[in-house]
Structure formats: C-alpha cells, structure tokens
Design a protein around this motif. Structure first.
Motif, short mmCIF file in Angstrom:
data_model
loop_
_atom_site.label_atom_id
_atom_site.label_comp_id
_atom_site.label_asym_id
_atom_site.label_seq_id
_atom_site.Cartn_x
_atom_site.Cartn_y
_atom_site.Cartn_z
N LEU A 115 0.83 -1.20 0.00
CA LEU A 115 0.00 0.00 0.00
C LEU A 115 0.86 1.26 0.00
O LEU A 115 0.59 2.23 -0.72
CB LEU A 115 -0.94 -0.01 1.21
N ASP A 116 1.92 1.24 0.81
CA ASP A 116 2.84 2.39 0.85
C ASP A 116 3.51 2.59 -0.50
O ASP A 116 3.69 3.73 -0.97
CB ASP A 116 3.91 2.18 1.92
N ALA A 117 3.89 1.48 -1.14
CA ALA A 117 4.58 1.56 -2.42
C ALA A 117 3.66 2.09 -3.53
O ALA A 117 4.09 2.85 -4.40
CB ALA A 117 5.15 0.20 -2.80
N VAL A 118 2.40 1.68 -3.50
CA VAL A 118 1.44 2.19 -4.49
C VAL A 118 1.26 3.69 -4.30
O VAL A 118 1.23 4.46 -5.28
CB VAL A 118 0.09 1.45 -4.37
N GLU A 119 1.16 4.12 -3.07
CA GLU A 119 1.08 5.56 -2.79
C GLU A 119 2.31 6.28 -3.34
O GLU A 119 2.21 7.34 -3.96
CB GLU A 119 0.96 5.81 -1.29
N GLN A 120 3.48 5.69 -3.12
CA GLN A 120 4.72 6.28 -3.59
C GLN A 120 4.76 6.37 -5.11
O GLN A 120 5.29 7.33 -5.68
CB GLN A 120 5.92 5.47 -3.08
N ALA A 121 4.19 5.39 -5.79
CA ALA A 121 4.16 5.41 -7.26
C ALA A 121 3.43 6.65 -7.76
O ALA A 121 3.84 7.26 -8.76
CB ALA A 121 3.49 4.14 -7.79
N PHE A 122 2.36 7.03 -7.08
CA PHE A 122 1.63 8.23 -7.49
C PHE A 122 2.35 9.51 -7.06
O PHE A 122 2.30 10.52 -7.76
CB PHE A 122 0.20 8.19 -6.93
N VAL A 123 3.03 9.45 -5.93
CA VAL A 123 3.85 10.60 -5.52
C VAL A 123 4.92 10.88 -6.56
O VAL A 123 5.21 12.04 -6.88
CB VAL A 123 4.51 10.33 -4.14
N GLN A 124 5.50 9.82 -7.12
CA GLN A 124 6.52 9.96 -8.14
C GLN A 124 5.96 10.33 -9.51
O GLN A 124 6.72 10.54 -10.46
CB GLN A 124 7.32 8.66 -8.28
N SER A 125 4.63 10.40 -9.62
CA SER A 125 3.98 10.68 -10.90
C SER A 125 3.04 11.87 -10.77
O SER A 125 1.82 11.75 -10.96
CB SER A 125 3.21 9.44 -11.38
N PRO A 126 3.58 13.07 -10.48
CA PRO A 126 2.73 14.24 -10.27
C PRO A 126 1.97 14.67 -11.53
O PRO A 126 1.02 15.46 -11.44
CB PRO A 126 3.73 15.32 -9.84
N TYR A 127 2.35 14.17 -12.68
CA TYR A 127 1.69 14.49 -13.94
C TYR A 127 0.35 13.78 -14.08
O TYR A 127 -0.44 14.10 -14.96
CB TYR A 127 2.59 14.13 -15.12
N LEU A 128 0.07 12.81 -13.22
CA LEU A 128 -1.22 12.09 -13.27
C LEU A 128 -2.29 12.93 -12.60
O LEU A 128 -2.73 12.66 -11.48
CB LEU A 128 -1.09 10.72 -12.59
N THR A 129 -2.73 13.95 -13.29
CA THR A 129 -3.75 14.83 -12.76
C THR A 129 -4.46 15.57 -13.89
O THR A 129 -3.87 15.80 -14.96
CB THR A 129 -3.13 15.87 -11.79
N THR A 130 -5.70 15.91 -13.66
CA THR A 130 -6.45 16.69 -14.64
C THR A 130 -6.36 18.18 -14.33
O THR A 130 -6.91 19.00 -15.06
CB THR A 130 -7.94 16.27 -14.63
N LYS A 131 -5.69 18.52 -13.24
CA LYS A 131 -5.67 19.90 -12.76
C LYS A 131 -4.51 20.68 -13.33
O LYS A 131 -3.48 20.11 -13.66
CB LYS A 131 -5.61 19.91 -11.22
#
Length: 214
Positions: A198-214
């Motif tokens: 779970l921590d690693a999945v969270e980290q994957a998104f932290v490392q991918s700040p471009y995954l956003t519509t904003k």
C-alpha cells in the motif's frame, strides 16, 4: 518503520535503456525495503484524460497452468488505494471499459521471473493468461513509447495505464502511457507485506505528479 525508497533519476533511466536486459535492482542495500520505479510517455497530456476503467481484480503471474486472479480483501484494498489516488488526480472511474479514455491493469508476480524490454515489450506472452491487448479491444499488440528494460521477480507488483483512444490504424498497437514497477514486497510477515504494498502504491503516485487533470 522508516521506509527507504529507491527512486530512478533521469541518469539511471539512461543507464537502464543502454542495457540489453536489466534485472530488477537488488534491494539488499535497502535493508530489504521496497523499490518503486515509474515511467511515462512524455508525449501524453494527462490533463486531457478524464475517465478510466480498472478491473476489480489483480492478475497473478505464477506457475499455475490456469488463470489466477487476486480478489480477496487485500487485493481490494490495493485497488482502492489506486482508485483513491486516481480520484485525487481528478479522474473518474467508469464501469464500462469501452467508454473510458484509459485502462488500468494490475499484475502481481508470485514466483517466476519475467523480463520486459523497449524493443520487444511482449514478454508477458510467455505467460498465457496475462492481460492481453484483446482484453481492451481490437489491438494487435503492445507498445511502450518510452525506453524500459527491467525484470520482475517474486513479490513484484506492476501497474500499467493503457491509452484506449490511440490511433488503431498505425499498427494497431496498444500504447502503455504510464507504468510502475514495485519490487521487494515479500517478507515473512503477511501484514507487513500488505503495508509495504500500500505504501509503495502511494509512492508510485507521488513519483507521478503528472497524473492529474488539474
């Protein structure tokens, strides 16, 4: 527990791309902590993506001669973390994959080792029940628009985002526009394994700040 994460820099990516086949980096120097690798297609505007489809299970890649899917409470918790992060990025999850802009697929490597390479990203065909391009539609194969060479060993988790709106007239290959490889998840403690995942999945998104519509 203090978690140490190994993040790949641009220099590391260049080094990996220059290798014919790069095994999963050893986690021995990380005191058995996990590793998170992420990569994406720089030509994709993730802000233009609005909807996604994600199956309700995780494919298990192991030594079985039949399809295995991970569907218990732990799997649902992992999928929920992915869904929460996608929602935080402004993306809407759909129940109809044919109506979604992109698809998300999760796979867990139980025992065996597989390799994937930029020049030949069809490594999963060695395992007959992997998510096939046909699962997402009339696609003839896969395509990584970025260089990637690495191996998956026991306890690895793979997240992939595929572009369901790509031009099917240009070779009909399904582009993988974002992927995350997570390794070093297995310990003798099942509760710790889930916590690390779970921590690693969270980290994957932290490392991918471009995954956003904003």
């Amino acid at each position: 527990m203090i978690v140490k994460i190994l993040r790949y820099t641009a220099l590391a990516l260049i080094a990996i791309a220059s290798c014919s086949c790069q095994k999963e980096p050893s986690t021995s120097d990380l005191h058995e902590d996990y590793l998170v690798y992420t990569a994406h297609d720089t030509g994709t505007d993730f802000q233009q993506i609005e909807t996604y489809y994600m199956p309700d299970s995780i494919l298990v890649i192991g030594n079985s001669d039949r399809t295995e899917y991970w569907k218990d409470d732990d799997a649902r918790e992992i999928l929920a973390v992915v869904a929460d992060n996608m929602a935080s990025g402004g993306y809407t999850r759909l129940d109809d994959k044919d109506a979604a802009n992109v698809g998300l697929q999760l796979s867990y490597v139980r025992r065996v080792t597989y390799f994937v390479g930029y020049d030949n990203p069809c490594w999963w065909w060695y395992y007959p029940y992997y998510w096939t391009p046909g699962y997402w539609g009339d696609w003839a194969g896969w395509h990584y628009p970025y260089s990637v060479y690495y191996g998956y060993t026991a306890g690895s988790l793979l997240l992939e985002m595929v572009d369901l709106e790509a031009d099917r007239q240009s070779g009909k290959k399904l582009p993988v526009i974002w992927d995350s490889f997570i390794g070093g998840l297995l310990t003798s403690d099942e509760a710790l394994n889930l916590e690390r995942t779970l921590d690693a999945v969270e980290q994957a998104f932290v490392q991918s700040p471009y995954l956003t519509t904003k």
